[in-house]
Design a protein around this motif. Structure first.
Motif, PDB file in Angstrom:
ATOM      1  N   VAL A 268       2.473  12.293  60.264  1.00 24.00           N
ATOM      2  CA  VAL A 268       2.616  13.735  60.419  1.00 24.00           C
ATOM      3  C   VAL A 268       2.396  14.465  59.095  1.00 24.00           C
TER       4      VAL A 268
ATOM      5  N   THR B 121      -2.934  12.532  60.886  1.00 20.67           N
ATOM      6  CA  THR B 121      -2.701  13.393  62.050  1.00 20.67           C
ATOM      7  C   THR B 121      -3.992  13.664  62.802  1.00 20.67           C
TER       8      THR B 121
ATOM      9  N   GLU C  85       2.966  13.205  66.205  1.00 14.79           N
ATOM     10  CA  GLU C  85       4.393  13.545  66.194  1.00 14.79           C
ATOM     11  C   GLU C  85       5.167  12.652  67.153  1.00 14.79           C
TER      12      GLU C  85
ATOM     13  N   ARG D 125       5.550   9.293  65.537  1.00 13.70           N
ATOM     14  CA  ARG D 125       6.561   9.353  64.478  1.00 13.70           C
ATOM     15  C   ARG D 125       7.963   9.250  65.056  1.00 13.70           C
TER      16      ARG D 125
END
Length: 250
Positions: A217, A223, A235, A238
């Motif tokens: 991220v 990303t 995200e 993560r």
């Protein structure tokens, strides 16, 4: 009760403006801000500030310091031991530079003769050994090692690896709208953890795995590459990697 910003500034010997700036860039955020707007710093904040100033003394830029101290694998005691070693090496280099200055003064007075080599003893701008060492411990060495192994693979091996990786990404992309804590998401993220450990020259401990997820991220290159399989996938990964690491450490 925490210390106010002026008290911290006086204690440490830095300006209030510097502390405000550290707060603004997220390098040192006070434990509490009162309703009146006063910043209050905890003992933990002061420990973090000490780390910041040690690294700053060693020539690290603020962005690099932030990356290091907020890395999930960062160990404060290990950092202190490394900083001690770095500062001792810096002291030796400064002592040598002082000796060079003293010899240069004597040379200018005609008291001694200096060779050109002697005039530059103590100088070495070819690399930053402190940053290199920190990078090995808290930086992206694992990524470099992984890239090296991929480069040594045959084209067929690289293709098979790429297909396996894409399959996992696609599976996670389908699950990204679910809770990252769901059984399906955690099973898929375990598959990703196993994939990394089975194919690269690096054992991804749970803490390193968790830190890697954060990097997905924080680094826009990761990303962009991950989100091509589905917007928001980086995200989601993560969060799933953090949950996986925390659950399996218990």
């Amino acid at each position: 009760m925490g210390m106010k910003v002026k008290e911290v500034a006086d204690l440490v010997g830095i300006s209030v403006r510097t502390l405000h700036y550290y707060d603004e860039i997220g390098l040192l955020v006070p434990e509490e801000t009162t309703e009146s707007g006063y910043r209050l710093y905890s003992d933990e904040n002061l420990e973090t500030l000490q780390q910041i100033l040690f690294f700053k003394e060693l020539g690290f830029p603020l962005k690099k310091i932030k990356d290091i101290i907020y890395n999930p694998s960062f160990d404060r005691q290990e950092a202190l031991e490394l900083q001690r070693q770095m500062l001792m090496e810096k002291r030796e280099r400064l002592d040598q530079m002082i000796a060079t200055i003293e010899k240069t003064i004597k040379h200018m007075k005609g008291e001694i003769l200096m060779s050109n080599k002697e005039k530059f003893e103590g100088f070495d701008f070819r690399h930053h050994p402190y940053e290199e060492e920190a990078r090995k411990r808290w930086g992206d060495e694992a990524v470099d090692r992984a890239n090296a192994k991929v480069r040594n693979m045959t084209k067929e091996e690289q293709k098979a690896l790429s297909q396996e990786m894409e399959s996992i990404y696609q599976k996670l992309a389908v699950l990204r709208h679910q809770s990252p804590e769901s059984e399906e998401a955690q099973a898929a993220i375990k598959e990703w953890h196993d994939f990394l450990n089975n194919h690269f020259n690096q054992y991804y401990t749970l803490d390193v795995f968790k830190g890697l997820g954060q990097l997905y991220v924080e680094d826009e290159r990761f990303t962009k590459n991950i989100d091509q399989y589905g917007e928001g996938l980086a995200e989601f990964m993560r969060d799933a990697m953090r949950i996986f690491a925390d659950k399996n450490k218990k």
